[in-house]
Write an enzyme that holds these catalytic residues in place. Structure first.
Site, PDB file in Angstrom:
ATOM      1  N   SER A  49       1.823  -0.583  -0.902  1.00 32.45           N
ATOM      2  CA  SER A  49       0.469  -0.940  -1.360  1.00 32.45           C
ATOM      3  C   SER A  49      -0.414   0.307  -1.440  1.00 32.45           C
ATOM      4  CB  SER A  49      -0.160  -1.987  -0.442  1.00 32.45           C
ATOM      5  OG  SER A  49      -0.268  -1.503   0.878  1.00 32.45           O
ATOM      6  N   HIS A  50       0.044   1.421  -0.866  1.00 33.11           N
ATOM      7  CA  HIS A  50      -0.760   2.647  -0.905  1.00 33.11           C
ATOM      8  C   HIS A  50       0.032   3.867  -1.347  1.00 33.11           C
ATOM      9  CE1 HIS A  50      -3.300  -0.171   1.209  1.00 33.11           C
ATOM     10  NE2 HIS A  50      -4.302   0.548   0.721  1.00 33.11           N
ATOM     11  N   HIS A 122     -11.730   6.655   0.918  1.00 33.87           N
ATOM     12  CA  HIS A 122     -10.376   6.492   1.478  1.00 33.87           C
ATOM     13  C   HIS A 122      -9.670   5.443   0.658  1.00 33.87           C
ATOM     14  CE1 HIS A 122      -7.038   6.232   4.215  1.00 33.87           C
ATOM     15  NE2 HIS A 122      -7.602   7.064   5.073  1.00 33.87           N
ATOM     16  N   ASP A 180      -0.571   0.336  12.169  1.00 34.32           N
ATOM     17  CA  ASP A 180      -1.607   0.536  11.145  1.00 34.32           C
ATOM     18  C   ASP A 180      -1.799  -0.795  10.445  1.00 34.32           C
ATOM     19  OD1 ASP A 180      -3.169   1.278   9.002  1.00 34.32           O
ATOM     20  OD2 ASP A 180      -1.558   2.312   7.930  1.00 34.32           O
ATOM     21  N   ALA A 182      -4.575  -3.780   8.533  1.00 33.06           N
ATOM     22  CA  ALA A 182      -5.870  -4.239   8.026  1.00 33.06           C
ATOM     23  C   ALA A 182      -6.434  -5.271   9.012  1.00 33.06           C
ATOM     24  CB  ALA A 182      -5.677  -4.881   6.657  1.00 33.06           C
ATOM     25  N   ASP A 190      -2.043  -5.490  -1.361  1.00 29.26           N
ATOM     26  CA  ASP A 190      -0.947  -6.464  -1.433  1.00 29.26           C
ATOM     27  C   ASP A 190      -1.352  -7.690  -2.241  1.00 29.26           C
ATOM     28  OD1 ASP A 190       1.186  -5.171  -0.126  1.00 29.26           O
ATOM     29  OD2 ASP A 190       0.191  -5.468   1.799  1.00 29.26           O
ATOM     30  N   HIS A 232     -11.876 -15.707  14.409  1.00 25.20           N
ATOM     31  CA  HIS A 232     -13.020 -14.963  14.950  1.00 25.20           C
ATOM     32  C   HIS A 232     -12.589 -13.637  15.598  1.00 25.20           C
ATOM     33  CE1 HIS A 232     -11.500 -17.324  18.353  1.00 25.20           C
ATOM     34  NE2 HIS A 232     -12.028 -16.401  19.133  1.00 25.20           N
ATOM     35  N   ARG A 305      11.379  -5.938  16.309  1.00 24.43           N
ATOM     36  CA  ARG A 305      11.176  -4.506  16.038  1.00 24.43           C
ATOM     37  C   ARG A 305       9.755  -4.131  16.380  1.00 24.43           C
ATOM     38  NH1 ARG A 305       8.094  -2.953  11.566  1.00 24.43           N
ATOM     39  NH2 ARG A 305       7.797  -4.491   9.923  1.00 24.43           N
ATOM     40  N   GLY A 308       6.077   0.430  12.820  1.00 25.92           N
ATOM     41  CA  GLY A 308       6.522   1.785  12.477  1.00 25.92           C
ATOM     42  C   GLY A 308       8.026   1.862  12.274  1.00 25.92           C
ATOM     43  N   ASP A 309       8.801   0.946  12.883  1.00 30.77           N
ATOM     44  CA  ASP A 309      10.267   1.015  12.755  1.00 30.77           C
ATOM     45  C   ASP A 309      10.699   0.896  11.292  1.00 30.77           C
ATOM     46  OD1 ASP A 309      10.441   1.224  15.470  1.00 30.77           O
ATOM     47  OD2 ASP A 309      11.299  -0.769  15.816  1.00 30.77           O
TER      48      ASP A 309
HETATM   49  P1  NDP Z   1       1.176  -4.966   7.579  1.00 39.99           P
HETATM   50  O1  NDP Z   1       0.738  -6.311   7.994  1.00 39.99           O
HETATM   51  O2  NDP Z   1       2.260  -4.856   6.583  1.00 39.99           O
HETATM   52  O3  NDP Z   1       1.649  -4.135   8.852  1.00 39.99           O
HETATM   53  C1  NDP Z   1       0.758  -3.905   9.905  1.00 39.99           C
HETATM   54  C2  NDP Z   1       1.453  -3.224  11.061  1.00 39.99           C
HETATM   55  O4  NDP Z   1       2.341  -4.153  11.674  1.00 39.99           O
HETATM   56  C3  NDP Z   1       2.304  -2.028  10.650  1.00 39.99           C
HETATM   57  O5  NDP Z   1       2.207  -1.048  11.639  1.00 39.99           O
HETATM   58  C4  NDP Z   1       3.713  -2.626  10.569  1.00 39.99           C
HETATM   59  O6  NDP Z   1       4.736  -1.690  10.813  1.00 39.99           O
HETATM   60  C5  NDP Z   1       3.659  -3.651  11.675  1.00 39.99           C
HETATM   61  N1  NDP Z   1       4.560  -4.776  11.453  1.00 39.99           N
HETATM   62  C6  NDP Z   1       4.686  -5.498  10.306  1.00 39.99           C
HETATM   63  N2  NDP Z   1       5.603  -6.486  10.506  1.00 39.99           N
HETATM   64  C7  NDP Z   1       6.035  -6.364  11.784  1.00 39.99           C
HETATM   65  C8  NDP Z   1       6.975  -7.083  12.580  1.00 39.99           C
HETATM   66  N3  NDP Z   1       7.660  -8.111  12.094  1.00 39.99           N
HETATM   67  N4  NDP Z   1       7.172  -6.680  13.861  1.00 39.99           N
HETATM   68  C9  NDP Z   1       6.479  -5.618  14.364  1.00 39.99           C
HETATM   69  N5  NDP Z   1       5.593  -4.901  13.662  1.00 39.99           N
HETATM   70  C10 NDP Z   1       5.358  -5.277  12.388  1.00 39.99           C
HETATM   71  O7  NDP Z   1      -0.066  -4.074   7.095  1.00 39.99           O
HETATM   72  P2  NDP Z   1      -1.430  -4.513   6.439  1.00 39.99           P
HETATM   73  O8  NDP Z   1      -1.081  -5.413   5.306  1.00 39.99           O
HETATM   74  O9  NDP Z   1      -2.353  -5.008   7.458  1.00 39.99           O
HETATM   75  O10 NDP Z   1      -1.950  -3.114   5.884  1.00 39.99           O
HETATM   76  C11 NDP Z   1      -1.171  -2.432   4.906  1.00 39.99           C
HETATM   77  C12 NDP Z   1      -1.708  -1.048   4.698  1.00 39.99           C
HETATM   78  O11 NDP Z   1      -2.923  -1.110   3.987  1.00 39.99           O
HETATM   79  C13 NDP Z   1      -1.993  -0.238   5.960  1.00 39.99           C
HETATM   80  O12 NDP Z   1      -1.303   0.991   5.849  1.00 39.99           O
HETATM   81  C14 NDP Z   1      -3.496  -0.008   5.938  1.00 39.99           C
HETATM   82  O13 NDP Z   1      -3.931   1.232   6.463  1.00 39.99           O
HETATM   83  C15 NDP Z   1      -3.771  -0.076   4.456  1.00 39.99           C
HETATM   84  N6  NDP Z   1      -5.159  -0.395   4.203  1.00 39.99           N
HETATM   85  C16 NDP Z   1      -6.007   0.601   3.809  1.00 39.99           C
HETATM   86  C17 NDP Z   1      -7.337   0.345   3.609  1.00 39.99           C
HETATM   87  C18 NDP Z   1      -8.289   1.428   3.263  1.00 39.99           C
HETATM   88  O14 NDP Z   1      -9.480   1.155   3.180  1.00 39.99           O
HETATM   89  N7  NDP Z   1      -7.853   2.637   3.028  1.00 39.99           N
HETATM   90  C19 NDP Z   1      -7.884  -1.001   3.765  1.00 39.99           C
HETATM   91  C20 NDP Z   1      -6.908  -1.963   4.228  1.00 39.99           C
HETATM   92  C21 NDP Z   1      -5.588  -1.668   4.412  1.00 39.99           C
HETATM   93  P3  NDP Z   1       5.638  -1.132   9.573  1.00 39.99           P
HETATM   94  O15 NDP Z   1       4.729  -0.246   8.793  1.00 39.99           O
HETATM   95  O16 NDP Z   1       6.775  -0.420  10.213  1.00 39.99           O
HETATM   96  O17 NDP Z   1       6.069  -2.339   8.785  1.00 39.99           O
HETATM   97  O1  PYC Z   2      -5.472  -2.393   0.471  1.00 40.79           O
HETATM   98  O2  PYC Z   2      -7.248  -3.328   1.307  1.00 40.79           O
HETATM   99  C1  PYC Z   2      -6.684  -2.388   0.758  1.00 40.79           C
HETATM  100  C2  PYC Z   2      -7.460  -1.166   0.465  1.00 40.79           C
HETATM  101  C3  PYC Z   2      -8.805  -1.036   0.380  1.00 40.79           C
HETATM  102  C4  PYC Z   2      -9.058   0.284   0.079  1.00 40.79           C
HETATM  103  C5  PYC Z   2      -7.875   0.930  -0.022  1.00 40.79           C
HETATM  104  N1  PYC Z   2      -6.909   0.027   0.241  1.00 40.79           N
END
Ligand code: NDP
Ligand code: PYC
Length: 339
Positions: A49-50, A122, A180, A182, A190, A232, A305, A308-309
């Site tokens: 997604s990024h 960002h 990491d 959201a 996504d 909440h 897991r 990060g894995d």
């Molecule tokens: P995910 O829900 O995909 O993952 C969140 C975290 O949970 C990750 O560290 C992931 O590790 C871990 N994880 C996922 N599934 C499992 C599992 N089954 N067991 C254990 N750990 C798990 O991420 P989000 O959808 O919340 O966010 C996606 C990305 O979007 C992030 O990188 C975030 O920084 C980015 N983002 C950026 C924004 C911005 O403003 N720049 C705004 C919002 C989001 P792993 O990576 O190894 O799967």
């Molecule tokens: O995926 O939510 C997101 C996001 C917002 C800004 C950059 N990525």
């Protein structure tokens, strides 16, 4: 990537292609290298997604004049453990890197220091911002707010961004522990990917323009909004992120900046906050072993897991075989670099 990969690029080759795109669209060579490494790192680790999915958005924002790709950040030393940066309307990653030496100096001197970045864009994952601190032996936490697309718990109007939180810690015998995530039920990126692919979302992620629950990503994008994760509780985290990333740094809240005069703008213009800690000051000589210990306990207890894995498995495969790109995506990148 769902379709068969037609091309496998070495990390360095993807970085160089992305660098050309950034430079071609008005980013300084210095900043282009930083952004290209960041974006290629996301693609390499399967943070799709990024990764390259975002390149059209970077270009669109740059072309609209909304973000300054040539910005030179101004680093201010404002306290024994406090660094501020005015990103001057540029991206946060070069601002963070400009402040990093002073921040680390302060962490070493005081055991802890914070970094407050304002007037910054960002558009990426957050883990690349914190993981390197843990690789150097520090614990790091970072938050960033984005653009208003998340309704508060029980609310009707989008106030929060998707506001991620990333945390990294050294871990003995393994790569740092990093999560990491959201604070919305799903990242906006996504939702866009699901809309493009024509897939529905799981229930409970968003509402349509009338505030009614919907699983249709297009309805969420077309005047609807996302929900905080976990009701909440996620809501409070999203609010905390607004406070730390905007109120504390002097940046904009997610619903505060006005990009309406910049057609095509996509990069949120907000702020970012970091806390970096030297774990040696905790008086525990076996800190990294303790972190490894609690991670092992979690796995022994049955969690499949750790966060990060998946990234590390994807990274290892990409380092061996190259980063997989579809022919279509590769052509799109080449067109952005040359067209
Ligand atoms: P995910 O829900 O995909 O993952 C969140 C975290 O949970 C990750 O560290 C992931 O590790 C871990 N994880 C996922 N599934 C499992 C599992 N089954 N067991 C254990 N750990 C798990 O991420 P989000 O959808 O919340 O966010 C996606 C990305 O979007 C992030 O990188 C975030 O920084 C980015 N983002 C950026 C924004 C911005 O403003 N720049 C705004 C919002 C989001 P792993 O990576 O190894 O799967
Ligand atoms: O995926 O939510 C997101 C996001 C917002 C800004 C950059 N990525």
């Amino acid at each position: 990537m769902t379709e068969a990969a037609a091309v496998h690029l070495a990390y360095a080759d993807l970085v160089s292609l992305l660098e050309r795109i950034f430079v071609r669209h008005g980013v300084s060579e210095h900043n282009a290298k930083i952004l290209a490494e960041n974006c290629a790192g996301c693609e390499r680790d399967g943070s799709l997604s990024h990764g390259i999915f975002r390149m059209a958005g970077y270009v669109s924002s740059l072309n609209s004049g909304w973000v300054d790709g040539k910005a030179v950040p101004e680093v201010e030393d404002v306290g024994p453990a406090f660094v501020r940066v005015d990103a001057k309307g540029g991206f946060t990653q070069p601002a963070m890197l400009a402040a990093r030496p002073l921040l680390i100096e302060k962490v070493k001197a005081n055991g802890v220091a914070v970094l407050a970045i304002r007037r910054s864009h960002h558009f990426s994952a957050l883990w690349p911002d914190v993981e390197p601190f843990a690789e150097e032996g520090f614990v790091a936490l970072s938050v960033v707010n984005s653009m208003a697309c998340v309704v508060p718990h029980g609310g009707k109007k989008a106030v929060f961004g998707t506001n991620p939180v990333a945390f990294a810690s050294p871990r003995a015998g393994a790569a740092p522990f990093v999560f990491d995530q959201a604070s919305s039920a799903i990242a906006h990126g996504d939702v866009q990917i699901a809309a493009r692919a024509g897939h529905d979302l799981k229930p409970g992620m968003g509402v349509d323009r009338d505030g009614q629950p919907t699983n249709d990503p297009k309805q969420i994008l077309d005047g609807g909004a996302l929900l905080p994760f976990g009701g909440h509780k996620g809501n409070s985290i999203a609010l905390m992120v607004e406070i730390l990333s905007a109120a504390l740094t002097g940046g904009y809240f997610s619903g505060e900046f006005d990009w309406s005069g910049h057609k095509g703008a996509q990069t949120p213009f907000t702020g970012q906050f970091f806390i970096v800690i030297d774990p040696a000051r905790g008086g525990n000589d076996v800190f990294a072993e303790r972190v490894a210990g609690i991670c092992d306990l979690v796995l022994e207890a049955g969690q499949e897991r750790l966060p990060g894995d998946r990234r590390h498995v994807t990274r290892a495969k990409a380092e061996k075989d190259g980063i997989p790109l579809s022919a279509e995506n590769h052509e799109k990148l080449k067109a952005l670099a040359e067209g």
